[in-house]
Design an enzyme around this catalytic site. Structure first.
Site, PDB file in Angstrom:
ATOM      1  CB  SER B 146      -0.953  -0.058   1.204  1.00 42.36           C
ATOM      2  OG  SER B 146      -1.978   0.890   1.069  1.00 42.36           O
ATOM      3  CG  ASP B 223      -7.236  -3.287  -2.182  1.00 35.98           C
ATOM      4  OD1 ASP B 223      -7.801  -2.376  -1.558  1.00 35.98           O
ATOM      5  OD2 ASP B 223      -6.013  -3.451  -2.208  1.00 35.98           O
ATOM      6  CG  HIS B 257      -5.553  -2.725   1.117  1.00 32.44           C
ATOM      7  ND1 HIS B 257      -5.010  -2.389  -0.104  1.00 32.44           N
ATOM      8  CD2 HIS B 257      -4.934  -1.913   2.026  1.00 32.44           C
ATOM      9  CE1 HIS B 257      -4.119  -1.410   0.054  1.00 32.44           C
ATOM     10  NE2 HIS B 257      -4.051  -1.116   1.344  1.00 32.44           N
TER      11      HIS B 257
END
Lengths: 276, 276
Positions: B146, B223, B257
Site C-alpha cells: 500500500s 481490495d 487489502h
C-alpha cells in the site's frame, strides 16, 4: 442461533471470518474467528487461546491457514472470556477475569452466571460447529496455547469421545500447582482446592482420565513461563508415563512462549490432527 | 550507530528481532524489526509498511520467516514515520503524520526537520544493513504494501543501482492522482504539484525512470481501496507498457487489502527476490 458475520477475508484457498453471536451459556455476546477451506471441511480443530488473547490472535499470527487449506480442515477460535460485563475485579489484572476465562465453569457468585467457558466450548461451540458449519462430531479435535493448552487438555481428557485428537503449545498442565492457576481457580471456584482437580490435566490423568489418541505437546526451552514454574510440563509427562497415557512432548531448543514459536510448529500440529 | 536490541524470538530457523536507534536523518529514535536466518544472510529485503502500521505488522502477520529462512534472506521492516513528536496536525488523522510518513523528504516547515523517510530508508537504513548486518549492497532489494508499496516502487525506480529487485502488494502507484497521496504530498511537500512527481511511481516511469529487473506487483480484486480509486494500478501498468519497463501485475480474485492477502502470496515475492 443468531450468528452474525463481522468480517471476511480470502486467505490461501479459503476464508478467514469473524463472527458474533448471543451465547446461551455465558449470557453475553461472544465472538469467534474461523478459517474454512474451499469445498467441504473434512474436520474442525478448536483453537483455545492464552491469557490476554481474543478471537484474533491465532488467526492473524499463527500462519495456520496455509496448512488448514492443504488438509481441508477448518479452525474455530473462540474469545478467551465473556466481554461487556462489570463484575468485581474482572478488569483489574491480566490473569483473571476478562481475557482469562481459564475454560472453567465458575461457581463463585457473580462469575458463575457468565464465566462458563468450559460449557461454552464443550457444549455451545461444539454444537455450533456441527449445525452451522456441518462438521460431524467424529471429526472435531482441539488444541490451544498456554491457558488455552490447559483448556484443550482438560476438555480432551474429560470428553475423550468428543475430541478426536488433542494437542497443545506451552500448556499450563498443572494449574492447581502454579500461581496463574491458583489465582484463577480461587477466583472462579473458591478456595477449596479439592474441586480444582476436575480442571487440572495432570490431576485428571493421575486419577484415571484417558484420551485414546496420543496427546501432542510442543514446549520451548526458553519459555519464560516454563522457567517461572507456571507451566510444569514435566508434571504432566510424569503423570502420563505412570498412567500409560500416550503422549509426545517435544522440547524445542531456544524457542519462547510467543506466536513466533507457534507459527514455527503449527504445521506439525495440523498434520497431527489431520492424521489421527 | 547506537543500535539497541529490544526483543528477540527464535522463529523457524532464525531470529525475529526488534531494534531501536537514534536516527541522524529524522532526529528522533526510530524502531525497526528484522528476521535473520541462521548462518550468513545471502541478501536483505527491505519491507515498507502501509498506513497506520509500525515495525511490528509485517513481522507478526505475514508469515514470511519460513520462506526467508529457506532462501537465506534477511528482512528489515522500518516504522512508517518518526514518533514522539508533536508537530501541527501530526496525530489528527490516520493518513497523515504519525504512521503515515509516505517515504518522502518533507519540505514544509516543521515536518522538514523530521519527516524524511525517503532518506531514512535510502541512506541511513541502507547503510545500517551493510554495516550492522553485513549484507553487501548488491544483495539489497525492496518491497512493501500500500503506502509502503508506493515507497518501494519510488525508491527502486529512483535508485535502480541500489535495489536488486522491487516488488509490491496493493501499492499506491500514482499518489499524485489519488486522495491519500494528494493529502500527504500537500502536507509534506506543499501545494505545488510539480514537485510531487519525484515521489510518484507512475510519473517517474513516464518521465524516464527505469529499473533493470522486472517489477512484481500483486493486487487483490476485492481490495476496497482499489475500488475507491486510491491505488490506480492500471495507471502504472499503462506507463510501464508505454515506456518498456518490465513488470508483472497479478490480479488475485477475491483477495482484499489485508495481511491475509499478503500472507497468501508472500512466498512468491520472497522467491522472486531470491531469484533475481
Amino acid at each position: 442461533m443468531n450468528l452474525t458475520p463481522l468480517k471476511t477475508h480470502k486467505t490461501f484457498q479459503g476464508l478467514t471470518q469473524f463472527w458474533e453471536h448471543d451465547s446461551a451459556v455465558t449470557k453475553t455476546k461472544m465472538k469467534f474467528s474461523t478459517f474454512i477451506p474451499e469445498g467441504k471441511a473434512k474436520g474442525c480443530v478448536i483453537w483455545l487461546s492464552g491469557l490476554t488473547c481474543t478471537d484474533e490472535n491465532f488467526i492473524t499470527k499463527a500462519g495456520a491457514q496455509k496448512y488448514l487449506a492443504e488438509h481441508q480442515l477448518m479452525v474455530i477460535c473462540p474469545d478467551t472470556s465473556p466481554r461487556g460485563l462489570q463484575l468485581p475485579g474482572e478488569h483489574d489484572t491480566y490473569d483473571f477475569g476478562s481475557g482469562a476465562g481459564f475454560y472453567v465453569d465458575a461457581t463463585v457468585d457473580g462469575y458463575k452466571d457468565h464465566y462458563r467457558m468450559y460449557s461454552y466450548v464443550n457444549d455451545e461451540l461444539y454444537s455450533l460447529i456441527q449445525k452451522q458449519f456441518e462438521v460431524s462430531a467424529e471429526h472435531i479435535s482441539i488444541m490451544g496455547h498456554s491457558m488455552g493448552g490447559h483448556g484443550a487438555l482438560v476438555l480432551g481428557l474429560r470428553n475423550p469421545g468428543k475430541y478426536r485428537s488433542v494437542s497443545a503449545f506451552s500448556p499450563i498442565v498443572n494449574p492447581a500447582q502454579c500461581p496463574w492457576g491458583q489465582k484463577a481457580f480461587t477466583g472462579y471456584l473458591g478456595s477449596d482446592a479439592s474441586v480444582w482437580s476436575q480442571y487440572d490435566a495432570t490431576e485428571l490423568v493421575s486419577s484415571g482420565a484417558r484420551h485414546p489418541a496420543k496427546i501432542l505437546i510442543d514446549q520451548g526451552t526458553q519459555d519464560e513461563f516454563l522457567q517461572k514454574g507456571q507451566l510444569l510440563t514435566q508434571n504432566f509427562e510424569g503423570a502420563c508415563k505412570t498412567a500409560g497415557q500416550p503422549y509426545e512432548v517435544n522440547y524445542r531448543e531456544q524457542y519462547d512462549h510467543s506466536y513466533y514459536f507457534i507459527a514455527t510448529f503449527i504445521e506439525s500440529h495440523i498434520k497431527f490432527h489431520a492424521s489421527v
